[in-house]
Write an enzyme that holds these catalytic residues in place. Structure first.
Site, mmCIF file in Angstrom:
data_model
loop_
_atom_site.group_PDB
_atom_site.id
_atom_site.type_symbol
_atom_site.label_atom_id
_atom_site.label_comp_id
_atom_site.label_asym_id
_atom_site.label_seq_id
_atom_site.Cartn_x
_atom_site.Cartn_y
_atom_site.Cartn_z
ATOM 1 N N HIS A 226 -67.475 21.751 31.762
ATOM 2 C CA HIS A 226 -66.087 21.339 31.546
ATOM 3 C C HIS A 226 -66.035 19.895 31.032
ATOM 4 O O HIS A 226 -65.159 19.539 30.247
ATOM 5 C CB HIS A 226 -65.274 21.448 32.840
ATOM 6 C CG HIS A 226 -64.937 22.847 33.214
ATOM 7 N ND1 HIS A 226 -65.818 23.665 33.888
ATOM 8 C CD2 HIS A 226 -63.831 23.590 33.003
ATOM 9 C CE1 HIS A 226 -65.253 24.846 34.086
ATOM 10 N NE2 HIS A 226 -64.047 24.827 33.560
ATOM 11 N N ASP A 299 -66.335 30.830 26.627
ATOM 12 C CA ASP A 299 -65.691 30.091 27.709
ATOM 13 C C ASP A 299 -64.621 29.214 27.052
ATOM 14 O O ASP A 299 -64.566 29.089 25.818
ATOM 15 C CB ASP A 299 -66.741 29.242 28.442
ATOM 16 C CG ASP A 299 -66.345 28.948 29.880
ATOM 17 O OD1 ASP A 299 -65.163 29.131 30.234
ATOM 18 O OD2 ASP A 299 -67.218 28.518 30.657
#
Length: 560
Positions: A226, A299
């Site tokens: 992330h 993702d």
């Protein structure tokens, strides 16, 4: 030469599209109809099918509705910030699908979420809190993986959610990984493949599309994609015999979708390119060598692991599609004429290779939708709110998850000492429960009614906790992270009986050999705390095993 009889049906479908209006409900096999639908699509309609968008807030923003109505995007992603009210979420999903079905070709949405079980549970509200993957690994039974997938899937299906980004088949290779931890089945690649396949079968029987992640494997890093692009120093030979084993097994079992991770492997031909943007990983290895034929989904492209490599979000999206992804996922809704849409639409006009990639992806997306979103076993487009009220949490699932929690409980004895278990109230003396979870205290007080409770805070000093601890004969300390480990170490000098109640990953037990014993559970669901204290009291034999070796910091091949 293709026999002439096999050319008749596609020709008839095209003719039907001209005469009668071809749409998602037209007759034909998924293979035939998906090709005919893509032939009917404009380039922008094909491109829209590759978009999966999220939105912020409990109700859909006008912007996400515009993307569905005006662009007929292929999917939406449900995040945790959308899901506190279960009935409202079901209504929302119905509204989104109604808008999608009004489109020219009547194509429904993929409605996806992350409901792995255990720690990762994006659909909150009334849904079941479950023991999770590491609990399944601790029990070791494929049956537990199957029924976890089945009951989680049944709840999602009632909400109209037809795709789930689970199972996680990352291996617990790096013990410092706080991102993976209890999300893994363990560190054995074959067991992860077996348990993952059973979970997928449970989802399939519930009507939900399973998606294995994070290809090619997020387990050998303590970094989080992330925020950064993790670089994993593993050769292809190591990956092939370790991280890729579950994907090899699941591909043979017909897994319908795989999520690509933002992870770089410098020792492979992919170099510093994230696997999610690497044609070598997605086409050469996943498609050609492993033989995977389902959907590949990125993702979240808004994660730094992807955008930092590509230089911008729009370039990351194009590189992702060129590399072999079918769906690009964005956690937030871009403006209708945002640079990402304009860049990709313009690229379809000027780049023939990219245009072909997008249309191929749209065909695979439609084929999957025709296979899984039509027919009697498919998830209903419009949820039945009465069924949501009575079916979530799933009554049968609640009983199963308590059983799974009990099967997975693991007792860890102090080496060389007499067993502290079973620990009964009359033997424990005065008890102090020290922890941070409400469910820990409620289950602990049920087991030890006269115990004192202390909610410790790692950010505050330990003097007050030590004052309570000095008055106790037995301290039961709930441990779930490194901050708690630092607090726990303060109890060593007291000479008291200390029992650790480990929650999530039990990796920290390796650093406290001085404790008198420990019980390990693998989630903070209420069922896990109930099962853990029941095992401490000896009410059932705890037969769970920690699904990785505590005293080996890195993975070793258990099969030689």
């Amino acid at each position: 030469m293709i026999p002439r009889r096999f050319l008749v049906i596609p020709v008839l479908l095209c003719l039907a599209g001209t005469l009668f209006g071809l749409d998602f409900n037209s007759p034909g096999t998924p293979e035939e109809l998906s090709r005919a639908l893509v032939d009917e699509m404009t380039d922008e309609e094909a491109l829209a099918q590759t978009f999966m968008l999220g939105w912020v807030g409990a109700t859909p923003s006008p912007l996400i509705m515009d993307w569905i109505r005006d662009r007929n995007i292929g999917g939406v992603k449900i995040f945790g910030w959308n899901t506190d009210n279960t009935l409202q979420l079901a209504e929302t999903v119905g509204n989104l699908q109604e808008k999608a079905l009004e489109g020219r070709l009547g194509i429904p949405l993929f409605v996806a979420t992350d409901q792995e079980g255990g720690w990762i549970r994006h659909v909150k509200g009334a849904t079941s809190e479950t023991p999770g993957n590491m609990a399944i690994g601790a029990s070791g039974y494929p049956m537990d993986a199957y029924y976890s997938g089945y009951y989680i899937g049944r709840e999602l299906a009632l909400l109209g959610i037809n795709m789930n980004f689970a199972p996680t088949v990352d291996l617990y290779t790096n013990r410092d990984s706080t991102l993976i931890g209890s999300r893994a089945f363990g560190d054995d690649p074959v067991k992860a493949g077996i348990l993952g396949a059973a979970f997928v079968k449970g989802h399939r029987d519930a009507g939900v599309i399973a998606t294995a992640k994070h290809y090619p494997g997020h387990g050998d890093t303590d970094l989080d994609s992330h925020g950064v692009l993790p670089k994993i120093d593993a050769s292809f030979d190591v990956l092939w015999n370790r991280e890729l084993v579950p994907y090899r097994m699941l591909s043979k079992e017909g897994i319908p979708a795989i999520m690509s991770g933002h992870l770089a492997f410098p020792m492979t031909p992919s170099g510093s390119t994230p696997a999610s943007l690497s044609s070598w990983f997605l086409k050469d290895i996943l498609r050609d060598k492993i033989g995977f034929t389902g959907l590949v989904i990125t993702d979240d492209l808004m994660m730094n692991g992807a955008t930092m490599s590509a230089g911008s979000l729009s370039r990351a999206a194009k590189e992702a599609l060129l590399a072999g992804n079918d769906i690009v996922m964005l956690s937030k809704t871009p403006n209708m004429n945002d640079v990402i849409w304009r860049y990709l639409a313009a690229s379809m006009e000027t780049d023939a290779v990219f245009r072909e990639c997008v249309r191929d992806a749209a065909r695979r997306i439609l084929k999957a939708k025709l296979e899984f979103l039509r027919g009697g076993t498919a998830v209903a487009y419009i949820p039945d709110l009465d069924k949501v009220r009575t079916g979530i949490p799933d009554p049968e699932g609640s009983a199963f998850f308590l059983d799974l929690a009990a099967r997975s409980v693991t007792l860890v004895e102090s080496p060389g000492d007499d067993s502290v278990f079973p620990l009964l109230p009359e033997d424990a003396g005065s008890v102090l429960l020290a922890g941070q979870f409400r469910e820990f205290f409620s289950a602990g007080k049920a087991a030890f009614p006269d115990a004192l409770s202390y909610w410790y805070s790692p950010s505050q000093g330990t003097a007050e906790m030590l004052r309570y601890a000095r008055q106790a004969d037995t301290i039961i300390f709930c441990l779930s992270d490194e901050a708690g480990l630092r607090v726990l170490q303060n109890l060593r000098s007291l000479g008291k009986r200390v029992v650790v109640f480990s929650v999530l990953s039990p990796v920290y037990l390796d650093t406290v050999p001085w404790i008198d014993g420990a019980v390990a559970v693998y989630s903070y669901a209420a069922e896990s705390f109930i099962a853990g204290f029941s095992a401490i009291l000896g009410r059932f034999p705890a037969k769970g095993t920690i699904p990785f070796p505590l005293h080996e910091p890195r993975w070793t091949d258990p099969h030689g």
